[in-house]
Design a protein around this motif. Sequence first.
Motif, PDB file in Angstrom:
ATOM      1  N   ALA A 138     -66.233  13.152  15.984  1.00  0.00           N
ATOM      2  CA  ALA A 138     -67.061  12.223  15.250  1.00  0.00           C
ATOM      3  C   ALA A 138     -66.571  12.232  13.804  1.00  0.00           C
ATOM      4  O   ALA A 138     -66.164  13.266  13.294  1.00  0.00           O
ATOM      5  CB  ALA A 138     -68.521  12.650  15.316  1.00  0.00           C
ATOM      6  N   MET A 139     -66.593  11.078  13.189  1.00  0.00           N
ATOM      7  CA  MET A 139     -66.112  10.949  11.818  1.00  0.00           C
ATOM      8  C   MET A 139     -67.232  10.435  10.937  1.00  0.00           C
ATOM      9  O   MET A 139     -68.152   9.763  11.406  1.00  0.00           O
ATOM     10  CB  MET A 139     -64.926   9.982  11.758  1.00  0.00           C
ATOM     11  N   GLY A 140     -67.129  10.744   9.660  1.00  0.00           N
ATOM     12  CA  GLY A 140     -68.187  10.290   8.772  1.00  0.00           C
ATOM     13  C   GLY A 140     -67.740  10.243   7.330  1.00  0.00           C
ATOM     14  O   GLY A 140     -66.628  10.655   6.985  1.00  0.00           O
ATOM     15  N   TRP A 141     -68.639   9.698   6.508  1.00  0.00           N
ATOM     16  CA  TRP A 141     -68.417   9.588   5.077  1.00  0.00           C
ATOM     17  C   TRP A 141     -69.601  10.198   4.327  1.00  0.00           C
ATOM     18  O   TRP A 141     -70.760   9.985   4.694  1.00  0.00           O
ATOM     19  CB  TRP A 141     -68.251   8.128   4.678  1.00  0.00           C
ATOM     20  N   PHE A 142     -69.273  10.900   3.272  1.00  0.00           N
ATOM     21  CA  PHE A 142     -70.238  11.437   2.335  1.00  0.00           C
ATOM     22  C   PHE A 142     -69.825  10.975   0.943  1.00  0.00           C
ATOM     23  O   PHE A 142     -68.707  10.510   0.735  1.00  0.00           O
ATOM     24  CB  PHE A 142     -70.247  12.971   2.382  1.00  0.00           C
TER      25      PHE A 142
END
Length: 123
Positions: A33-37
């Motif tokens: 899973a990939m994400g942005w902060f």
Amino acid sequence: QVQLVESGGGLVQAGGSLRLACVASGGIFSNSAMGWFRQAPGKEREFVATIGWRVGSTYYADSVKGRFTVSRDNAKNTVYLQMNSLKPEDTAVYYCAAASSAARVRSGAAEYWGQGTQVTVSS
């Protein structure tokens, strides 16, 4: 060696758009899973968006819902963050993250992090 490299940051006027990209290497992308902060000066890092690895399900922070879109291209090992209708309060360093599940990404417990790319929105 796992590496996440962000690009696409810059200076934009309020109301404008930017697209961030994060390229993953090291063989983790297709199962992660990939994400942005993001982290603004003097503030804690905050969750922005995540996308699952299996069916590409997405989840957004309320502050960006309807303006930002996260997507992924598994053939290119790349995750994107399309940011529209940008506001000065979106100014921050944006970080890419990878984890074994979207829940881990959202909680900030991602196993891998990029170095970040600066986004500055002028009023």
